[in-house]
Design an enzyme around this catalytic site. Structure first.
Site, PDB file in Angstrom:
ATOM      1  CE  LYS A 113      44.527  41.698  50.966  1.00  0.00           C
ATOM      2  NZ  LYS A 113      44.707  41.146  49.631  1.00  0.00           N
TER       3      LYS A 113
HETATM    4  C1  LIG Z   1      43.578  40.737  48.784  1.00  0.00           C
HETATM    5  C2  LIG Z   1      44.238  39.837  47.546  1.00  0.00           C
HETATM    6  C3  LIG Z   1      43.915  40.030  46.474  1.00  0.00           C
HETATM    7  C4  LIG Z   1      43.026  40.720  46.308  1.00  0.00           C
HETATM    8  O1  LIG Z   1      43.557  42.349  46.281  1.00  0.00           O
HETATM    9  P1  LIG Z   1      42.673  43.627  45.894  1.00  0.00           P
HETATM   10  O2  LIG Z   1      43.469  44.598  46.139  1.00  0.00           O
HETATM   11  O3  LIG Z   1      41.013  43.500  46.783  1.00  0.00           O
HETATM   12  O4  LIG Z   1      42.149  43.662  44.862  1.00  0.00           O
HETATM   13  C5  LIG Z   1      44.412  38.822  45.489  1.00  0.00           C
HETATM   14  N1  LIG Z   1      45.504  38.704  46.303  1.00  0.00           N
HETATM   15  C6  LIG Z   1      45.960  37.937  47.201  1.00  0.00           C
HETATM   16  C7  LIG Z   1      46.735  36.749  47.753  1.00  0.00           C
HETATM   17  C8  LIG Z   1      44.878  38.672  48.302  1.00  0.00           C
HETATM   18  O5  LIG Z   1      45.395  38.632  49.593  1.00  0.00           O
END
Ligand SMILES: *Cc1c(COP(=O)(O)O)cnc(C)c1O
Length: 497
Positions: A113
């Site tokens: 993120k």
């Molecule tokens: C948010 C997240 C995901 C999923 O990603 P999306 O974009 O919501 O599909 C997978 N792994 C981790 C560690 C995340 O923080």
């Protein structure tokens, strides 16, 4: 370049407007009116550039209302070694022949993120200035664990902004909780809700699209925006690392320019994999986009049958950031696949809201099968995969990345496909130390910091400084509310009367 709403094609706004607003008034998501093309020569040239320069190039295709100087200010503020622990920003690790881990967790909160949330505050505050909005921006976030912390870290003490984060009380790891409840900054608020991620996300969406609440806020000199992947400003930065990793593989001589690769993504809200779809349709040679789910396998069923049905039990898994049954960004994909048919999107997503279920047309089913492969695995398989890759390749995967690795293994078994493959590695294993250690057969009984120390003894990855530092931080936020109390929490936090 303009942005349309998935639920009303007559909406036509600039990227600054789309990013400032977060979500369209009709409840639709903003999508680019066309996907800009880049050539193989462009990609080859990017191989010679820094991550920030690569980002500048890609953003200039999407944010056509931003000046080059504005984009430069944003990318240089975000993608530097003050924020990331590696000069490459996103690392490509070789797992074995033709298989690469795209490590997206070298930012301040140790999850992918950060790749978007380090830059979103720059994009957003620049947007506000560009469109002369004289309002304080209130960022509302629903999080399954990682977005919350990354957004808090990105927006803390950013002038002209306030950020409020909701997380499911029993739906995040001990480390994720610690990261959020100890958050510093004068403009931040964090609250647990009794419910799961979907409850939090629905609550936030309802507040966003409620006219009365919006007007009340406006009277108080404020407006809402979103740092979830429903915001285009979250999604656009994620396209960059797919283009960037392809450019890097060409530069390193791992692939020929033009050679197709597979991309595997551990998926929840469908934002990360959708960014891969955009990269492909910009011109990055991609064979299959492989969508990996945990036991909450609504997407596996959807991508194989064309029927989306969220009426099923919700599982709390060891990959909590993927514990989602309503994947918001699917709406963007379906808008593109249906040729921008907003009436169709209103019908499908109306049915989803009313009955939790919809079925796409045969044309769209064919396109889905063509572009995607989907698979899922449960916690036992996830743990076995962590152990297997640790033993075989001395590589320590986090619980989310391991889901992707397992589904990729299954894909290769089922298809025999030998295409070179990039697997998105979405979190540092230290964020989920307890589950990772238990997968490796270590049942140490200690708190989250003890677990980090244990993992450091067996993994060859250094402990991220930001996680170690949490140990001595004071807990600032302890509130737990019912999901019906979210609006009151927002108004109280903002002193809205
Ligand atoms: C948010 C997240 C995901 C999923 O990603 P999306 O974009 O919501 O599909 C997978 N792994 C981790 C560690 C995340 O923080």
């Amino acid at each position: 370049m303009f942005y349309k709403s998935t639920r009303n094609s007559d909406v036509n706004v600039t990227s600054a407007q789309a990013i400032a607003q977060g979500i369209s008034e009709d409840g639709g998501l903003f999508v680019p009116s066309e996907i800009p093309a880049i050539s193989l020569d462009d990609i080859k040239a990017l191989g010679e550039k820094s991550y920030a320069e690569r980002a500048l190039f890609i953003f200039s295709k999407y944010l056509t209302d931003y000046t080059e100087a504005e984009i430069r200010y944003c990318v240089e503020g975000a993608y530097n070694t003050k924020n990331f622990d590696t000069e490459n920003i996103a690392e490509l690790a070789h797992l074995f022949d033709g298989t690469y881990m795209l490590e997206l967790w070298h930012g301040p909160t140790c999850a992918f993120k950060d790749m978007a949330l380090q830059i979103l505050p720059y994009l957003l505050t620049t947007a506000i200035k560009k469109i002369n909005l004289d309002k304080k921006v209130v960022i509302l976030v629903a999080t399954s664990g990682d977005t919350g912390k990354a957004a808090l870290e990105g927006f803390k003490d950013v002038p002209g902004t306030e950020i409020l984060v909701f997380y499911p009380d029993n739906g995040v790891s001990a480390m994720q909780k610690k990261q959020m409840t100890t958050q510093e900054g004068e403009n931040v608020g964090v609250c647990a809700i009794k419910g799961n991620f979907d409850d939090a996300q629905n609550g936030v969406k309802a507040i966003f699209t409620n006219k009365e609440i919006g007007e009340k806020l406006s009277e108080n000199g404020m407006m809402f925006s979103s740092a979830n992947s429903i915001n285009w400003g979250r999604l656009a930065p994620q396209i960059i690392y797919y283009v960037s990793s392809y450019a890097q593989l060409v530069k390193d001589g791992e692939i020929e320019a033009g050679e197709k690769i597979n991309i595997v993504v551990p998926t929840g809200n469908f934002g990360n994999i959708l960014a891969g779809y955009y990269a492909k349709h910009m011109g990055v040679p991609v064979n299959k986009l492989i969508c990996a789910s945990n036991a909450n396998n609504v997407l596996t069923d959807f991508l194989t049958t064309g029927i989306y049905d969220r009426n099923r039990p919700f599982h709390a898994t060891i990959s909590p950031s993927m514990d989602i049954l309503i994947s918001s960004n699917l709406e963007r994909l379906l808008y593109h696949l249906s040729g921008g048919n907003d009436a169709q999107i209103r019908e499908w997503f109306g049915a989803l809201a009313a009955s939790g279920k919809y079925e796409v047309s045969d044309d769209v089913k064919t396109m889905l099968r063509d572009e995607f492969y989907a698979g899922c695995c449960d916690d036992t398989q996830t743990k076995a995969t962590i152990k297997e890759y640790y033993d075989k390749y001395s590589y320590t995967c986090d619980t989310h990345t391991a889901v992707a690795v397992k589904v990729y293994e299954d894909y290769v078994k089922a298809t025999g496909d030998k295409t070179k493959t990039v697997i998105a590695s979405t979190a540092s294993p230290y964020k989920f130390s307890g589950s990772v250690l238990s997968a490796l057969g270590n049942t140490a009984d200690c708190d989250e910091f003890g677990l980090v120390e244990e993992l450091a003894k067996v993994s060859n990855i250094p402990v991220p400084a930001s996680l170690a530092a949490l140990k001595d931080k004071e807990i600032r936020f302890t509130k737990v509310i019912d999901k019906t109390e979210m609006k009151d929490f927002v108004f109280n936090s903002l002193y809205v009367k």
